[in-house]
Design a protein around this motif. Structure first.
Motif, PDB file in Angstrom:
ATOM      1  N   HIS A  83       0.858  -1.183   0.000  1.00 19.16           N
ATOM      2  CA  HIS A  83       0.000   0.000   0.000  1.00 19.16           C
ATOM      3  C   HIS A  83       0.895   1.235   0.000  1.00 19.16           C
ATOM      4  O   HIS A  83       2.089   1.154   0.294  1.00 19.16           O
ATOM      5  CB  HIS A  83      -0.976  -0.015   1.179  1.00 19.16           C
ATOM      6  N   LEU A  84       0.324   2.372  -0.346  1.00 20.50           N
ATOM      7  CA  LEU A  84       1.106   3.601  -0.397  1.00 20.50           C
ATOM      8  C   LEU A  84       1.721   3.899   0.967  1.00 20.50           C
ATOM      9  O   LEU A  84       1.057   3.756   1.997  1.00 20.50           O
ATOM     10  CB  LEU A  84       0.241   4.775  -0.836  1.00 20.50           C
ATOM     11  N   GLY A  85       2.974   4.296   0.951  1.00 21.79           N
ATOM     12  CA  GLY A  85       3.645   4.687   2.188  1.00 21.79           C
ATOM     13  C   GLY A  85       3.105   6.032   2.658  1.00 21.79           C
ATOM     14  O   GLY A  85       2.621   6.834   1.859  1.00 21.79           O
ATOM     15  N   SER A  86       3.219   6.278   3.925  1.00 25.60           N
ATOM     16  CA  SER A  86       2.711   7.537   4.478  1.00 25.60           C
ATOM     17  C   SER A  86       3.581   8.710   4.038  1.00 25.60           C
ATOM     18  O   SER A  86       4.766   8.556   3.725  1.00 25.60           O
ATOM     19  CB  SER A  86       2.688   7.474   6.007  1.00 25.60           C
ATOM     20  N   GLN A  91       8.781  11.592   3.652  1.00 20.28           N
ATOM     21  CA  GLN A  91       9.618  12.721   4.070  1.00 20.28           C
ATOM     22  C   GLN A  91      10.837  12.242   4.848  1.00 20.28           C
ATOM     23  O   GLN A  91      11.966  12.687   4.608  1.00 20.28           O
ATOM     24  CB  GLN A  91       8.791  13.711   4.909  1.00 20.28           C
ATOM     25  N   GLU A  92      10.625  11.309   5.767  1.00 21.60           N
ATOM     26  CA  GLU A  92      11.726  10.824   6.605  1.00 21.60           C
ATOM     27  C   GLU A  92      12.795  10.087   5.801  1.00 21.60           C
ATOM     28  O   GLU A  92      13.994  10.305   5.993  1.00 21.60           O
ATOM     29  CB  GLU A  92      11.188   9.888   7.693  1.00 21.60           C
ATOM     30  N   THR A  97       7.958  15.104  -0.810  1.00 24.06           N
ATOM     31  CA  THR A  97       6.535  15.255  -0.513  1.00 24.06           C
ATOM     32  C   THR A  97       5.738  14.665  -1.658  1.00 24.06           C
ATOM     33  O   THR A  97       6.253  14.495  -2.774  1.00 24.06           O
ATOM     34  CB  THR A  97       6.161  16.741  -0.341  1.00 24.06           C
ATOM     35  N   ARG A  98       4.491  14.346  -1.403  1.00 24.44           N
ATOM     36  CA  ARG A  98       3.628  13.823  -2.467  1.00 24.44           C
ATOM     37  C   ARG A  98       3.622  14.809  -3.623  1.00 24.44           C
ATOM     38  O   ARG A  98       3.643  16.011  -3.431  1.00 24.44           O
ATOM     39  CB  ARG A  98       2.208  13.621  -1.954  1.00 24.44           C
ATOM     40  N   GLY A  99       3.616  14.272  -4.825  1.00 18.76           N
ATOM     41  CA  GLY A  99       3.643  15.116  -6.005  1.00 18.76           C
ATOM     42  C   GLY A  99       5.045  15.351  -6.531  1.00 18.76           C
ATOM     43  O   GLY A  99       5.227  15.766  -7.660  1.00 18.76           O
ATOM     44  N   SER A 100       6.050  15.058  -5.703  1.00 20.86           N
ATOM     45  CA  SER A 100       7.430  15.220  -6.168  1.00 20.86           C
ATOM     46  C   SER A 100       8.233  13.933  -5.992  1.00 20.86           C
ATOM     47  O   SER A 100       9.459  13.950  -5.968  1.00 20.86           O
ATOM     48  CB  SER A 100       8.114  16.374  -5.424  1.00 20.86           C
TER      49      SER A 100
END
Length: 162
Positions: A83-86, A91-92, A97-100
């Motif tokens: 599943h998608l990671g948080s 970030q960690e 970030t999402r989208g990049s």
């Protein structure tokens, strides 16, 4: 830690990894990128940051036009319940970030906690489009340039049919 586009470009230059840079409005999906970015002679990459239920992280890389079946990919990888990671883990681990989300974020995975998994069909191409840690520009990188980048970052390219 390389946390900005400027630092990434300086790093690529210092490593002798050539690229072409194209600016565009912010894009958050492959569809937006195709619509807003000029046509470039390379494969536009889709990057998915996922994890399995045991906490193993993967960066899945394929062409934008492909749809991925996470259940099937999980079976191929021997990983259960992908599943998608948080956003927090994105970030960690990759400082993104999402989208990049981009393969170039692997330079920040110094502990090698993220496994790189690339679509074998896509990897047969010679040039690739990647975000330079931000979603307001795109880099055209050669296959040899990406191979060098992965070698420097210490990430093995795991090829599978997606």
């Amino acid at each position: 830690m390389i946390q900005s586009e400027t630092l990434l470009l300086e790093f690529l230059d210092a490593q002798g990894i050539s690229y072409q840079r194209v600016e565009h409005p912010p894009v958050y999906t492959c569809e937006e990128a195709e619509r807003l970015r000029q046509k470039l002679p390379a494969v536009s990459l889709k990057n998915l940051f996922v994890r399995d239920r045991h906490g193993t992280f993967y960066l899945l890389v394929t062409a934008c036009e492909k749809k991925l079946d996470l259940k099937k990919l999980g079976q191929q990888l021997g990983a259960s319940k992908l599943h998608l990671g948080s956003e927090e883990m994105l970030q960690e681990l990759l400082h993104l970030t999402r989208g990049s989300v981009t393969v170039l974020g692997l330079i920040n995975d110094t502990d090698h906690r993220v496994r790189l998994v690339v679509d074998a069909e896509v990897w047969r191409q010679e040039s690739f489009l990647c975000h330079p840690l931000v979603n307001t520009a795109t880099l055209v990188l050669s296959k040899s340039g990406l191979e060098r980048f992965f070698e420097i970052s210490g990430h093995t390219i795991n090829l599978i049919d997606m």
